[in-house]
Design an enzyme around this catalytic site. Structure first.
Site, PDB file in Angstrom:
ATOM      1  NE  ARG B 342      -3.956  -2.230   0.455  1.00  0.00           N
ATOM      2  CZ  ARG B 342      -4.541  -2.493   1.315  1.00  0.00           C
ATOM      3  NH1 ARG B 342      -5.065  -1.936   1.887  1.00  0.00           N
ATOM      4  NH2 ARG B 342      -5.273  -4.086   1.619  1.00  0.00           N
ATOM      5  CD  GLU B 344      -3.512   3.480   2.442  1.00  0.00           C
ATOM      6  OE1 GLU B 344      -5.026   3.706   2.698  1.00  0.00           O
ATOM      7  OE2 GLU B 344      -3.315   2.054   3.220  1.00  0.00           O
ATOM      8  NE  ARG B 350      -6.141   2.485  12.507  1.00  0.00           N
ATOM      9  CZ  ARG B 350      -7.310   1.727  12.584  1.00  0.00           C
ATOM     10  NH1 ARG B 350      -7.174   0.491  12.505  1.00  0.00           N
ATOM     11  NH2 ARG B 350      -8.161   2.418  11.487  1.00  0.00           N
ATOM     12  CG  HIS B 351      -2.685   2.836   8.095  1.00  0.00           C
ATOM     13  ND1 HIS B 351      -2.618   3.931   8.739  1.00  0.00           N
ATOM     14  CD2 HIS B 351      -3.246   1.947   7.443  1.00  0.00           C
ATOM     15  CE1 HIS B 351      -4.569   3.780   9.151  1.00  0.00           C
ATOM     16  NE2 HIS B 351      -4.573   3.012   7.811  1.00  0.00           N
ATOM     17  CD  GLU B 493     -10.395  -3.360   9.253  1.00  0.00           C
ATOM     18  OE1 GLU B 493      -9.679  -2.029   9.015  1.00  0.00           O
ATOM     19  OE2 GLU B 493      -9.994  -3.910   8.352  1.00  0.00           O
ATOM     20  CB  SER B 496     -12.143  -5.551   5.443  1.00  0.00           C
ATOM     21  OG  SER B 496     -12.381  -4.104   6.165  1.00  0.00           O
ATOM     22  NE  ARG B 544      -3.748  -1.625  10.605  1.00  0.00           N
ATOM     23  CZ  ARG B 544      -4.994  -1.570  10.615  1.00  0.00           C
ATOM     24  NH1 ARG B 544      -6.276  -1.889  10.074  1.00  0.00           N
ATOM     25  NH2 ARG B 544      -4.126  -0.176   9.729  1.00  0.00           N
TER      26      ARG B 544
END
Lengths: 570, 570
Positions: B342, B344, B350-351, B493, B496, B544
């Protein structure tokens, strides 16, 4: 094939038996239809609670069916009287009914579980339409497939049960569509050749839950055909479709559905299972190292480069440096299963641009033979496990791609590189004793080893230092050689391993000798300055293990979505 | 610390007990030195063959040692008489002796195996010098560490056994160096607080096999210190070193060696083990999908782009499309463990830009609750296994990073999104019923759920369609909602999941609505035209799970070599 219906008098192509409906057995079985489906068959004494559960389920099912049927009849009546009073018993399931509408009491029976014990029982099954055909207007045969199991389903026109329109609907289902079928199990008098399950299902209701397009880009039966079958047909004057490797890969989702491919990837998973469990039991820890690296990995041209937030980066060509750093970080014994990226332009039967590396690294006490010991026991365990636990899968592969079982010894043969060179020399093949073997000489040596030692799996060690990576430990008695090894299956290399240099000064000297910019691997070099135990390890290509164990001719057969210099889709 | 030697009168820093030598117990034990090491101690009756083997090994060892010693003496004599007649009993091992010179009969005893049963036995051990210090000129203490176990080793000057130079050599060993020690096991009268093993080794020979540099960028004892310890010291007026997260990561190989980090990555491996074994037992097949993809994966800006042999390509943001294609390819139930990329710019706790995805995809019969059932049982199995099988690891983590055991139910709580919104509303927090929850409201809802249901692990399902990816199946009764779910641990979270759209027409429509260029995902779309079963699945971030199970405050603690927008090294 689509909605076109074959009559039995038409010559059907000589396809794989498990891939076609067998009309003879099926037609004999039609008599069974007269059996009363609600008559309970005697259940085994040992399965009382199961029986009770089934009874309960059956009761609930009947009730539900009654309600459903009433609702359907009502709506059918409301709809100005449709042409078929049994219309509620078949048809396409609308989207709304597939959107997790409700949790019901319906129980699906797996096709693989359909056997004589279910005789006369009503079952609900789901599967793909492998074949569908009408015999006249009153009978239709379907073969349903799921998880590699197939079952024959029969529709015969009968008042208040099956209408001609229902038979037409069933026979018209396109191949590879998904259907739900409710029916009664019967046991025909003679073996069913056209399906794996030795029972038939007499269809009462049939609903299509997903339609396949009529003209699939490749037919599963074509993709599942062996070369031998094509040859045999050719000799009989018949030309059968041969699906090329490239076409298969372009339509991989269809190609995947052949029995051989279903088996290949289950074998692959099993290899990984044993690899993981064996090493875990021996004190190895599974780790994950990054695939995104600054700089250029271990160097060389064969890296995929990219921009990482403004920093030049590349994809890891192996977890080599990071797994060694984990050893220097006290993990003692580690393994990793993960993708490895090689931007090589090799367009061969055994190279991929992305493959799964099985890597290990471990401390050693005094000798790299400790690493070879792990290779030895690990791979014997893998081969044993495949032969014991994957018989069904290996049989499925063999059916399309015949191969002899791998010959391997209980204790793996170890030869030095020099011994290998000598064997080749004696066979009239001169190779550079300080160079590498090429694919051809490796294969030749494999043949010589097989002849002499009766094994197709062996270790060749003490390779010339010049042909090994910079982090390889030189031999103590001769710096022209190294404490390294390759492992071969059927004459092809699958594993490379070695003791590593754990002295930072030597590591730097060797890196420089190999033309590597030490600056780019400084964190790696530094990790040896913080105290580094002697260690070694090896790396294996997962796809190659599958390919060579099953003697497949192309590594693309053992990668679900292979990536090579010419392919990055699908 | 390096070669500098501490005397006991110097104030030693209040470090973790397992991280320092405990002089009191050690000094009491010095008396044991007078024991005759060759005197055999009574062996347990049940271990006869082991005993015999040991005897044999010991005999061979003695012989070897005799030869070695003779050779050493000879060379020492040749070298113009060295200053120390015991010089052969200690020193640095030269490179040549570490290059797999020979396979000997030497047997190393693991530090973790050193116990009272070995009293008076001679052992050969290998480990890192965790601490080394002299007490005057005649005594030195070392703590050796290996695989998380530590043992105290003592040198006391004695004629023909230990010289002052030998004591000096041992005391001067830099921390984190690797040594081989031959010595005799003794059992001190009182508990040893400074090491995990309740025995001491009285050193007869000590060889350094890998030297660490004197000034390590971070000290393990500093890296292993808990926040609470630092606070306590501060209140007592003492400033202890606090190693920042960033410094740890820059010198990750040293940071890895702390007991907490050794444990964190073993816990991670165990989660993966259970994930794999549980799903395999339930009929899932482990697959591998490519990380190199043509086009732009699932779309969006957060992709790493690269050139693939002239074709624009990217790194997979998830195995989503390929795992669904495997379902359409008849694999029925699949899982994958592999890296996910990712790009991002989220620089949060948490990323990560690269993490390990645990992915599953499975056919469903009628409802996405079948997927939630798997999540439920799988994660209860994972948590149970950690609590049962990783007690030692969890304790090690807790020591540095205290946390309460995760509260979870035997059957996982399921709430609908609307119920969650209602709970928040009742607590005075208004959220958009058709929007997503943000990190803060998720956390708040977690607190409310904990209070009401006494669980920190629960499933929230039926999310608004608008906040889910295009392939998510809308609800049948309300197209504003979807057959999807998220799963939370301690208010964050981690999973998913959803039922997927398996009707190609709806899939195309949804992709267009979400602004995705259908052309770029055509092979995926096409795979639904070849017959597609209803299915669903979920994805989990491995790091996570570890982070939240252990209530760690930063995901970088659970990635061996984390990659975030600011870090791509080491």
């Amino acid at each position: 094939m689509s909605s076109e219906t074959l009559t039995p008098s038409e010559p059907s192509p000589p396809i794989d038996a498990s891939n076609s409906a067998e009309p003879t057995a099926a037609m004999n079985a039609v008599a069974d239809l007269t059996l009363n489906p609600s008559e309970p068959s005697p259940a085994p004494a040992l399965a009382l609670s199961k029986k009770a559960a089934k009874k309960e389920a059956s009761k609930l099912q009947k009730q539900r069916r009654k309600e459903e049927s009433a609702a359907m009849k009502e709506s059918a009546a409301a709809a100005d009287k449709g042409p078929d009073l049994l219309a509620a018993n078949y048809g396409d399931v609308p989207l709304a009914d597939m959107q997790s509408k409700a949790v019901t009491v319906r129980k699906w029976t797996a096709i693989g579980d359909l056997d004589e014990g279910l005789k006369d029982k009503e079952v609900l099954i789901r599967g793909r339409v492998q074949t569908s055909r009408a015999v006249g207007k009153n009978i239709a045969f379907l073969v349903l497939r799921k998880r590699g199991f197939t079952v024959q389903c029969v529709l015969t026109v009968a008042p208040e049960l099956v209408s001609q329109d229902m038979v037409k609907f069933a026979a018209g289902l396109t191949r590879e569509s998904h259907v739900d079928i409710e029916g009664v199990v019967s046991v025909p008098g003679e073996p069913i050749k056209g399906a794996s399950q030795q029972v038939e299902v007499h269809v009462r209701k049939i609903y299509c839950i997903s339609k396949a397009i009529p003209n699939l880009p490749i037919n599963i039966e074509d993709a599942a055909r062996s070369e031998a079958e094509i040859e045999r047909a050719l000799q009989a004057g018949e030309q059968l479709v041969r699906v090329s490797q490239d076409t298969r890969l372009t339509h991989r989702v269809l190609d995947m559905r052949t029995p051989a491919n279903q088996a290949i990837f289950r074998v692959q998973c099993q290899i990984e299972n044993v690899f993981r469990q064996f090493l875990f039991a021996e004190g190895f820890v599974g780790i994950h190292t990054p695939k995104l690296m600054a700089g250029s990995s271990e160097g060389g041209a064969a890296v995929f480069r990219l921009d990482y937030k403004g920093t030049p980066a590349c994809l890891a060509q192996s977890p080599q440096l990071h797994k060694q750093m984990a050893i220097n970080g006290d993990f003692d014994r580690v393994f990793e299963i993960g993708p490895v990226f090689r931007a090589e332009d090799s367009f061969t039967h055994r190279h991929l641009c992305e493959f799964i590396g099985l890597d290990t690294e471990m401390e050693i006490n005094e000798h790299y033979s400790e690493v070879m010991d792990v290779v030895d026991r690990l791979f014997v365990a893998i081969f044993d496990s495949l032969n014991e636990n994957c018989q069904r899968e290996l049989e499925a592969i063999r059916k399309q791609y015949p191969f002899e079982p791998l010959k391997y010894l209980r204790r793996t043969l170890r030869l030095t590189f020099q011994e290998g060179v000598q064997m080749l020399k004696e066979a009239g093949i001169e190779v550079d004793p300080l160079g590498d073997l090429n694919t051809e000489t490796e294969r030749k040596l494999g043949q010589l080893v097989l002849k002499k030692y009766n094994t197709e799996f062996y270790i060749l060690h003490r390779y010339p230092l010049a042909v090994r990576p910079f982090y390889t430990m030189p031999c103590s008695d001769d710096p022209a050689y190294s404490n390294s090894f390759d492992v071969f299956i059927r004459g092809e290399e699958i594993i490379s391993g070695a003791q590593r240099v754990h002295f930072p000064e030597l590591l730097i000297a060797r890196a420089k000798e190999c033309g590597i910019n030490v600056e780019t691997i400084l964190p790696y070099i530094d990790s040896f300055r913080y105290g580094a135990p002697p260690h070694g390890g090896f790396g294996v290509g997962l796809e190659r293990v599958v390919m060579l164990f099953c003697n497949l001719n192309n590594i693309r057969k053992t990668s679900l979505y292979p990536r090579d210099p010419q392919r990055i889709r699908p």
